[in-house]
Design a protein around this motif. Sequence first.
Motif, mmCIF file in Angstrom:
data_model
loop_
_atom_site.group_PDB
_atom_site.id
_atom_site.type_symbol
_atom_site.label_atom_id
_atom_site.label_comp_id
_atom_site.label_asym_id
_atom_site.label_seq_id
_atom_site.Cartn_x
_atom_site.Cartn_y
_atom_site.Cartn_z
ATOM 1 N N THR A 159 1.021 -1.387 0.077
ATOM 2 C CA THR A 159 -0.141 0.031 -0.031
ATOM 3 C C THR A 159 1.045 1.252 -0.068
ATOM 4 O O THR A 159 1.706 1.484 0.875
ATOM 5 N N PRO A 160 0.789 2.145 -0.908
ATOM 6 C CA PRO A 160 1.422 3.503 -1.028
ATOM 7 C C PRO A 160 1.431 4.057 0.408
ATOM 8 O O PRO A 160 0.366 4.490 1.137
ATOM 9 N N ILE A 161 2.587 4.544 0.807
ATOM 10 C CA ILE A 161 2.426 5.424 2.249
ATOM 11 C C ILE A 161 1.780 6.656 2.213
ATOM 12 O O ILE A 161 1.036 6.827 3.027
ATOM 13 N N ALA A 162 1.633 7.107 0.927
ATOM 14 C CA ALA A 162 1.131 8.278 0.933
ATOM 15 C C ALA A 162 -0.572 8.060 1.162
ATOM 16 O O ALA A 162 -1.246 8.709 1.934
ATOM 17 N N GLU A 163 -0.925 6.822 0.651
ATOM 18 C CA GLU A 163 -2.390 6.570 1.024
ATOM 19 C C GLU A 163 -2.728 6.244 2.479
ATOM 20 O O GLU A 163 -3.805 6.592 2.998
ATOM 21 N N VAL A 164 -1.776 5.505 3.074
ATOM 22 C CA VAL A 164 -1.745 4.959 4.437
ATOM 23 C C VAL A 164 -1.916 6.465 5.344
ATOM 24 O O VAL A 164 -2.695 6.649 6.245
ATOM 25 N N GLU A 165 -0.975 7.526 4.828
ATOM 26 C CA GLU A 165 -0.903 8.545 5.596
ATOM 27 C C GLU A 165 -2.237 9.381 5.473
ATOM 28 O O GLU A 165 -2.762 9.968 6.517
ATOM 29 N N LYS A 166 -3.006 9.215 4.324
ATOM 30 C CA LYS A 166 -3.961 10.016 4.073
ATOM 31 C C LYS A 166 -5.097 9.555 4.850
ATOM 32 O O LYS A 166 -6.081 10.131 5.621
ATOM 33 N N LEU A 167 -5.176 8.123 4.955
ATOM 34 C CA LEU A 167 -6.330 7.435 5.615
ATOM 35 C C LEU A 167 -6.175 7.791 7.292
ATOM 36 O O LEU A 167 -7.112 8.195 7.751
ATOM 37 N N VAL A 168 -5.001 7.578 7.770
ATOM 38 C CA VAL A 168 -4.823 7.925 9.275
ATOM 39 C C VAL A 168 -5.375 9.443 9.627
ATOM 40 O O VAL A 168 -5.819 9.733 10.292
ATOM 41 N N ASP A 169 -4.830 10.286 8.601
ATOM 42 C CA ASP A 169 -4.734 11.739 8.631
ATOM 43 C C ASP A 169 -6.432 11.941 8.792
ATOM 44 O O ASP A 169 -7.048 12.845 9.638
ATOM 45 N N ASP A 170 -7.030 11.278 7.799
ATOM 46 C CA ASP A 170 -8.650 11.693 7.570
ATOM 47 C C ASP A 170 -9.290 11.260 8.836
ATOM 48 O O ASP A 170 -10.242 11.672 9.428
ATOM 49 N N ASN A 171 -8.707 10.316 9.858
ATOM 50 C CA ASN A 171 -9.026 9.930 10.979
ATOM 51 C C ASN A 171 -8.701 10.814 12.202
ATOM 52 O O ASN A 171 -8.777 10.182 13.354
ATOM 53 N N GLY A 172 -7.916 11.691 12.025
ATOM 54 C CA GLY A 172 -7.367 12.688 12.992
ATOM 55 C C GLY A 172 -6.303 11.828 13.685
ATOM 56 O O GLY A 172 -5.905 11.999 14.767
#
Lengths: 493, 392
Positions: B68-81
């Motif tokens: 999984t792209p790190i950018a996607e992981v970071e966006k996912l967790v960021d969207d959840n605060g």
Amino acid sequence: MPAPDQAVLARRQEILSALQAIVPGEGVIHDEREMRAYETDALTAYRQLPLIVVLPETVEQVSKVLKYCHDNDVKVVPRGAGTSLSGGALPLEDGVLLSMMKFNRVLDIDYDNRAVVVQPGVTNLGITRAVEHEGFYYAPDPSSQIACSIGGNIAENSGGVHCLKYGLTTNNVLGLEMVLVTGEVIRLGGKHLDSEGYDLLALMTGSEGLLGVVTEVTVRILQKPETARALLIGFPTSEDGGRCVADIIAAGIIPGGMEMMDKPAIHAAEDFVNAGYPRDVEALLIVELDGPEREVDYLIGRVEEIARANQASHVRISESEEERMTFWAGRKAAFPAVGRISPDYLCMDGTIPRRELPKVLARMRELAEKHGLGVANVFHAGDGNLHPLILYDANKPGELDAAEAFGADILRLCVEVGGVLTGEHGVGIEKRDLMTDMFSEADLKQQQRVKCAFDQKHLLNPGKVFPVLHRCAELGKMHVHKGQLPFPDIPRF
Amino acid sequence: MKPRNTGDVEKVVAWAAAEDQPLEIIGQGSKRTLGRPVQAAHVLDLSGLTGVESYEPAELVLTVKAGTPIAEVEKLVDDNGQELSFEPMDFGPLLGVTPAQGTIGGVLAANLSGPRRIKAGAARDHVLGMEAVSGRGEIFNSGGKVVKNVTGYDLPRALCGAYGTLAVATTVTLKVNPKPETSATFVLSGLDDDDGIKALCKAMGSSAEVSGAAHLPAGVNGGSSSTVLRLEGFSTSVDYRFKTLQALLGTYGTPSRLEASETGALWQTIRDVKPYAGGETPVWRLSVAPTAGPQLVANLGEAFELQAYYDWSGGLVWLSCLDGSLHEAEIRAAIDAVGGGHATLVRADASQRSNVPVFHPQPAPLAALSRRLKEQFDPKGILNPGKMVSGV
Ligand SMILES: Cc1cc2nc3c(=O)[nH]c(=O)nc-3n(C[C@H](O)[C@H](O)[C@H](O)COP(=O)(O)OP(=O)(O)OC[C@H]3O[C@@H](n4cnc5c(N)ncnc54)[C@H](O)[C@@H]3O)c2cc1C
């Protein structure tokens, strides 16, 4: 346990002489009466006299003892303070017990680099004691911290109330010096961060004395938080308590400690120390916020709101250090308190995903009925680490067996809901036979291959952690399936 | 070869083991120039192994496929605060490749951590569990999916930083943390390296809960030097701790303050080594005890022309050799002279990287132990051969 090696037992005198030549004077104990002190750790249901006890004082002695044992096929069980609750330091009849408690000096305190170098026999609390006059402390704080050694902490990857915020031992160790079973001395890490090459420090931490003997430890120290305050929160149901814990974390708050007790534990603790706990609640939560004063005051307010929104029937906020300590007094005395209401108890240790808490507590009540025994629960609510205390009477025939069966059922339940067999006490001999409930054959093989890289002959603490010991040669075989190139349709790079 | 699931990975590795076919393991290949060049006929490309398996923000636990792209992981967790608090660096700018590339498996395999390392720990400190395929072609699980676990050896952590030479990670479980409400940076200007690091160490030893401590000597990132300390958390707490630092470090000068957005940009610059972006000089990453940093740089500065800046309170030195030579022996000797640590060559051309030990050489018994571990997990030596150590 593996059957004792008769040839080694027959060579006892010869082994004794060799060890006495390495560690002079009182450093070798062989008198049965004196060896009694070492026949068990804190899992006292199991006892075994060792072959010989050795208490080395220098790294060179440790190295020579190990080399001798390795060359002569003698098993070695390392031991720290003997507070293990999983039988990790239980001796072997045909094995040397290597006590590290003479390694008790603090070697270097380096405030600028926030690092302290100690010998492995220094107690966990001893590290904090050495630096607290400058406002520093060592964060991982097992309840046994006054007694347990930092070497044992490394071997068990110990944790405590502070873990949720400050991490386990593994997150607070910077470096180690250790002796391999062959007698070779190696260093991992140091005052710098992240070791080069493979992260053997990670493997050593939590290795339960199976991979090497720790002779020096470098840990990270922290400045004490400016202040700490606690809330005592009672709930009519454990579901409400569980939801409150989840909501606190979802609000971005990581408390310094977050502990929960169920009704039987609350009553036992209250009867014992009169901490002022409410008796008419199903779950009691202690939330401690630590950090800069302004932040703590702000967060206390936030947590109170969250508690009220989750049907808390009882909320008290500590207004003084004394009051905060009173909140904790009951929690800290929970084990001895339960000891007053039951002649014996088994302290279990498993971790579950927090959302499963209500289900697990309900199932535990059913299991209690099935096994005909009581259970009281105190646990690290923030990280889902449960410590069910199974109440039994060792003098009643069959009760110990029932308690052990009940305990195994609880741990299987933890695994079933997505959790693990042990959150902080280790596998030892206690949970060894349950490893197959959590790991597949292939999973366990990889773990044992680590052992083979460190200790080809399986001489260090054998019989602990793994249910079946594969010989390294046997593990080394590869099932080779000559075959077609996979995905012939996919272009090569 | 681009597998779509764990079973595919198992098949490829089992085949490679049987046929003695070395594999180069890549996520997106963004770090291909990290480490030693790999000699392998086949590439095992994990970028097709993507997707979130489970994410429970309230449990602080995330399980994702390794590709999984790190950018996607970071966006996912960021969207959840939430965030990955080890703050992985982006090597794109430094290595002259596309920025914001890479997979979570690659981040962990390289154990990449950013400035918050000093407070929150390294990438390896945030790994809870892993499903992987060993060099024997066996799928195995280790660790768990809860934040507290000591069941068995800590293989997930040990596989971090192994650069894919022990096993191929297929699924990883990580601990995530709440994202701080805000941040600010405390800036002191004009300090020399010694005073800069002294100030950083003093702050790190205080109760101000600093989450970034760097010193940029004059000329590294603009004109005069800056000594910078990052504070993160609830805004009331950040303000309060800023004052704590002011009181503590008043003798070092009058501080200025960067607010959240400038703080973000500055620490990204420090994290991603942007001061050296676009260049071609050899770049080393040195890890030593924080107080040893300035002495190390001063010693080396007498031997050759260099540029250096410090993160991790002085303990992480990003060193650029301005004359184009590697100075490998001098750097490693200088590290030993200041009490130990390690040096990794992170930017150099492929021929240079095959000719010197990219990772710090180890004493014989330790190197032998590492080799035994490699032999246990990858007896045929098919996973990224030579990536970390020549001939292994
Ligand atoms: C009342 C009580 C409360 C407790 N509370 C907690 C708690 O809150 N959290 C927690 O995590 N644990 C807790 N424990 C368990 C125990 O204290 C820890 O596991 C502790 O780390 C054990 O340290 P020790 O020095 O007593 O080790 P020992 O019991 O002597 O040994 C434990 C293991 O470590 C190995 N070992 C010891 N020293 C070395 C060395 N130098 N090198 C290599 N291997 C070594 C031994 O072989 C053994 O496998 C508690 C125990 C008690 C009795």
